[in-house]
Each structure stands twice: as structure tokens, then as C-alpha cells.
Design a protein around this motif. Structure first.
Motif, PDB file in Angstrom:
ATOM      1  N   MET A 162       0.835  -1.192   0.000  1.00  0.00           N
ATOM      2  CA  MET A 162       0.000   0.000   0.000  1.00  0.00           C
ATOM      3  C   MET A 162       0.872   1.245   0.000  1.00  0.00           C
ATOM      4  N   SER A 163       0.266   2.391  -0.283  1.00  0.00           N
ATOM      5  CA  SER A 163       0.964   3.670  -0.165  1.00  0.00           C
ATOM      6  C   SER A 163      -0.031   4.699   0.337  1.00  0.00           C
ATOM      7  N   PHE A 164       0.474   5.728   1.010  1.00  0.00           N
ATOM      8  CA  PHE A 164      -0.367   6.725   1.650  1.00  0.00           C
ATOM      9  C   PHE A 164       0.083   8.110   1.214  1.00  0.00           C
ATOM     10  N   ASN A 165      -0.868   8.915   0.763  1.00  0.00           N
ATOM     11  CA  ASN A 165      -0.518  10.213   0.206  1.00  0.00           C
ATOM     12  C   ASN A 165      -0.388  11.289   1.275  1.00  0.00           C
ATOM     13  N   ASP A 166      -0.092  12.521   0.821  1.00  0.00           N
ATOM     14  CA  ASP A 166       0.198  13.604   1.761  1.00  0.00           C
ATOM     15  C   ASP A 166      -1.036  14.194   2.423  1.00  0.00           C
ATOM     16  N   ARG A 167      -2.202  13.634   2.162  1.00  0.00           N
ATOM     17  CA  ARG A 167      -3.423  14.051   2.860  1.00  0.00           C
ATOM     18  C   ARG A 167      -3.774  13.048   3.951  1.00  0.00           C
ATOM     19  N   THR A 168      -2.769  12.290   4.393  1.00  0.00           N
ATOM     20  CA  THR A 168      -2.998  11.183   5.321  1.00  0.00           C
ATOM     21  C   THR A 168      -2.004  11.222   6.475  1.00  0.00           C
ATOM     22  N   ILE A 169      -2.479  10.849   7.654  1.00  0.00           N
ATOM     23  CA  ILE A 169      -1.591  10.609   8.791  1.00  0.00           C
ATOM     24  C   ILE A 169      -1.827   9.189   9.284  1.00  0.00           C
ATOM     25  N   LEU A 170      -0.737   8.464   9.555  1.00  0.00           N
ATOM     26  CA  LEU A 170      -0.809   7.116  10.109  1.00  0.00           C
ATOM     27  C   LEU A 170      -0.476   7.172  11.592  1.00  0.00           C
ATOM     28  N   LEU A 171      -1.360   6.603  12.401  1.00  0.00           N
ATOM     29  CA  LEU A 171      -1.120   6.475  13.831  1.00  0.00           C
ATOM     30  C   LEU A 171      -0.907   4.992  14.112  1.00  0.00           C
ATOM     31  N   VAL A 172       0.330   4.611  14.391  1.00  0.00           N
ATOM     32  CA  VAL A 172       0.677   3.195  14.550  1.00  0.00           C
ATOM     33  C   VAL A 172       0.959   2.921  16.022  1.00  0.00           C
ATOM     34  N   ASP A 173       0.117   2.125  16.632  1.00  0.00           N
ATOM     35  CA  ASP A 173       0.193   1.889  18.073  1.00  0.00           C
ATOM     36  C   ASP A 173       0.752   0.502  18.369  1.00  0.00           C
ATOM     37  N   GLU A 174       1.255   0.330  19.583  1.00  0.00           N
ATOM     38  CA  GLU A 174       1.736  -0.962  20.090  1.00  0.00           C
ATOM     39  C   GLU A 174       2.810  -1.571  19.194  1.00  0.00           C
ATOM     40  N   ILE A 175       3.748  -0.756  18.723  1.00  0.00           N
ATOM     41  CA  ILE A 175       4.748  -1.288  17.786  1.00  0.00           C
ATOM     42  C   ILE A 175       5.757  -2.202  18.460  1.00  0.00           C
ATOM     43  N   GLN A 176       5.735  -2.280  19.787  1.00  0.00           N
ATOM     44  CA  GLN A 176       6.608  -3.229  20.462  1.00  0.00           C
ATOM     45  C   GLN A 176       6.188  -4.670  20.187  1.00  0.00           C
ATOM     46  N   SER A 177       4.979  -4.856  19.666  1.00  0.00           N
ATOM     47  CA  SER A 177       4.492  -6.189  19.308  1.00  0.00           C
ATOM     48  C   SER A 177       4.439  -6.402  17.803  1.00  0.00           C
ATOM     49  N   ALA A 178       5.035  -5.468  17.045  1.00  0.00           N
ATOM     50  CA  ALA A 178       5.177  -5.638  15.601  1.00  0.00           C
ATOM     51  C   ALA A 178       6.507  -6.329  15.315  1.00  0.00           C
ATOM     52  N   THR A 179       6.553  -7.084  14.248  1.00  0.00           N
ATOM     53  CA  THR A 179       7.804  -7.733  13.863  1.00  0.00           C
ATOM     54  C   THR A 179       8.695  -6.726  13.140  1.00  0.00           C
ATOM     55  N   VAL A 180       9.938  -7.090  12.980  1.00  0.00           N
ATOM     56  CA  VAL A 180      10.871  -6.235  12.233  1.00  0.00           C
ATOM     57  C   VAL A 180      10.365  -6.046  10.806  1.00  0.00           C
ATOM     58  N   ALA A 181       9.885  -7.116  10.184  1.00  0.00           N
ATOM     59  CA  ALA A 181       9.373  -7.023   8.812  1.00  0.00           C
ATOM     60  C   ALA A 181       8.182  -6.081   8.722  1.00  0.00           C
ATOM     61  N   GLN A 182       7.306  -6.105   9.722  1.00  0.00           N
ATOM     62  CA  GLN A 182       6.130  -5.231   9.707  1.00  0.00           C
ATOM     63  C   GLN A 182       6.517  -3.767   9.849  1.00  0.00           C
ATOM     64  N   ILE A 183       7.499  -3.467  10.704  1.00  0.00           N
ATOM     65  CA  ILE A 183       7.949  -2.088  10.851  1.00  0.00           C
ATOM     66  C   ILE A 183       8.630  -1.612   9.578  1.00  0.00           C
ATOM     67  N   LYS A 184       9.406  -2.471   8.955  1.00  0.00           N
ATOM     68  CA  LYS A 184      10.025  -2.117   7.673  1.00  0.00           C
ATOM     69  C   LYS A 184       8.947  -1.768   6.655  1.00  0.00           C
ATOM     70  N   SER A 185       7.890  -2.557   6.643  1.00  0.00           N
ATOM     71  CA  SER A 185       6.818  -2.362   5.672  1.00  0.00           C
ATOM     72  C   SER A 185       6.062  -1.065   5.905  1.00  0.00           C
ATOM     73  N   ILE A 186       5.590  -0.832   7.137  1.00  0.00           N
ATOM     74  CA  ILE A 186       4.722   0.316   7.387  1.00  0.00           C
ATOM     75  C   ILE A 186       5.475   1.632   7.268  1.00  0.00           C
ATOM     76  N   THR A 187       6.746   1.675   7.665  1.00  0.00           N
ATOM     77  CA  THR A 187       7.491   2.932   7.616  1.00  0.00           C
ATOM     78  C   THR A 187       7.975   3.279   6.217  1.00  0.00           C
ATOM     79  N   THR A 188       7.839   2.353   5.292  1.00  0.00           N
ATOM     80  CA  THR A 188       8.219   2.651   3.900  1.00  0.00           C
ATOM     81  C   THR A 188       7.000   2.748   2.982  1.00  0.00           C
ATOM     82  N   ARG A 189       5.821   2.876   3.564  1.00  0.00           N
ATOM     83  CA  ARG A 189       4.589   3.008   2.769  1.00  0.00           C
ATOM     84  C   ARG A 189       4.239   4.466   2.504  1.00  0.00           C
TER      85      ARG A 189
END
Length: 258
Positions: A162-189
Motif C-alpha cells: 500500500m501507499s499513503f498520500n500527503d493528505r494522510t496521517i498514520l497512527l501506529v500503536d503498540e509497535i513493540q508487538s510488531a515484527t521487524v518485517a512489519q515495521i520495515k513495511s509500514i514505515t516505507t509506505r
């Protein structure tokens, strides 16, 4: 009917391009009057509020009770009421402490809803119940950027591709329970201009020490960038009084032993 189809097609094109919704001046002024002021209660909260205005990625790292959820939800609602964003995406891992309680009914957003109630209650506080009700989308992540803008729930597991445009804000909670792969994915979207705010508490990870939060903090410490900032809240930053403040301090002292 043909005219209606053309309007729908044009609407989708505008959202994909990140174009803002047209809001009449009268309603824009009314939205601004609904912004509830928020004052920092300590130096770390002040640091966070400043980072929100300057950075594309902000990590809020700290124990329960320091105000992480309050700060990130307030900021998203402020941007919404100012007309600077059209989408608030609430994202978190579909992971919880304790035993798995089995399969649950519903689509991805509906399954994740119980885990997002804390954030949604804060958004309700700062936007109002009516605005939240009118703009909340619970029909699945596939419709995030279809005709309707709004407030959406997205499992972090479904962010890849997925990708998110400049009219969007992502609020990502509880990232201590995200995997390394998931953090790589969400922060590069995120596309240029889209903001992402992550929060978590390394003391409450459900997957062990090698988790996504520990990874992103390590990466940003070793490879710093002007686009990102990490705020490390201290145990004395707990703004909840009484029992919470006492237990956070006690847990912090004894966590390594247990």
C-alpha cells in the motif's frame, strides 16, 4: 447515469493524487473553532509536540501513562480540523498479550476494532462523537482510498504494497508487538508529506526483545535522519497519578529480574 460515473471516477483520481477536499470557508472556520488546545505537561511531551510539526516520522517510546496516545490522537485531530488531511489511519499489529482467544468474526478492521478503542475514544474526544461517527469507515482496508475519505483501521500485517498520500496521517500503536518485517513495511509506505507517528512500550512486547520497535529505534540511532525523531519518555513523565505512577516505577525497577 453516465455523468454520475464520471464524477465518481474524478473523485477517485483526486484522492489518489492527494488533492484536498473542497471545504466552504464557513465550514472551515467552524472546524477551527472546535480545536481543543493541548499543553505539554513535561519536557518530553513538549519535545513530541515540536517533533510533530517538523518530522515525517515520530516515535513515542515509553511506559503506560506518559500520554503517548493522547498526544498522537490530538495532533491528528488538529490536522483534520485545520483541513490539512483527509485520512486518519489507525494501524497496529493484530497481536495481544496472553493466550490467543481464537478466531473472531468480521473483516480485518472489525477484528482489530477492540484493540483500537483507546485511540478511537481519544479521537472522539477531540473531534466530537458526530464527526467520528460520520467519518469512521469499518468496511475493510480495501476501501481506504476509494470514494470515501475518513478514519480507518488497518492491521499492520496488511500494509505491504500500500501507499499513503500527503493528505494522510498514520497512527501506529503498540509497535513493540510488531515484527521487524512489519515495521520495515509500514514505515516505507508513506509518500512525501504523509506523516507517521508510532508509539509503544518495550516493557510490554508480546513477541520478545527482537521486535519492530527495538529495531526502528536502533536504526534511527545508528542512521539518523532529519525526517525522523524518537522521544524516550522517562518514568517520571507518567502523567497518571496514584497507582499507575507507582506501578510503572516498580515494574521498571523489577522488569529485568522477571
Amino acid at each position: 447515469m453516465k455523468h454520475s460515473h464520471t464524477q465518481t471516477h474524478n473523485r477517485k483520481d483526486k484522492i489518489a493524487a492527494g488533492e484536498p477536499k473542497v471545504v466552504k470557508p464557513k465550514f472551515a472556520e467552524q472546524r477551527l473553532t472546535k480545536i481543543i488546545p493541548l499543553s505539554a505537561k513535561n519536557d518530553r511531551q513538549k519535545e513530541a509536540l515540536q517533533a510533530f510539526t517538523e518530522k515525517q516520522l515520530v516515535i513515542l517510546s515509553g511506559a503506560a501513562g506518559v500520554g503517548k496516545t493522547e498526544l498522537m490522537c490530538w495532533w491528528a485531530c488538529k490536522l483534520w480540523l485545520e483541513g490539512k488531511i483527509d485520512n486518519i489511519v489507525i494501524c497496529r499489529p493484530y497481536k495481544h498479550l496472553g493466550d490467543d482467544y481464537g478466531a473472531t468474526k468480521g473483516n480485518d478492521a472489525e477484528k482489530l476494532l477492540p484493540f483500537c478503542m483507546s485511540m478511537l475514544s481519544k479521537i472522539k474526544k477531540y473531534l466530537g462523537a458526530g464527526v467520528l461517527e460520520n467519518n469512521f469507515r469499518l468496511d475493510g482496508f480495501e476501501s481506504l482510498f476509494a470514494e470515501a475519505d475518513g478514519i480507518n483501521i488497518l492491521p499492520i500485517e496488511k500494509a505491504q504494497g500500500m501507499s499513503f498520500n500527503d493528505r494522510t496521517i498514520l497512527l501506529v500503536d503498540e509497535i513493540q508487538s510488531a515484527t521487524v518485517a512489519q515495521i520495515k513495511s509500514i514505515t516505507t509506505r508513506v509518500e512525501e508529506g504523509c506523516q507517521i507517528i508510532c508509539s509503544g512500550d518495550l516493557r510490554q512486547t508480546a513477541i520478545g526483545k527482537k521486535n519492530g520497535m527495538a529495531f526502528i529505534e536502533y536504526i534511527l540511532d545508528k542512521y539518523p535522519t532529519e525526517y525522523a525523531h524518537v522521544i524516550h519518555f522517562l518514568k517520571e513523565d507518567v502523567v497518571r497519578g496514584g497507582l499507575t505512577a507507582h506501578l510503572v516505577s516498580a515494574f521498571d525497577e523489577e522488569s529485568d529480574t522477571w
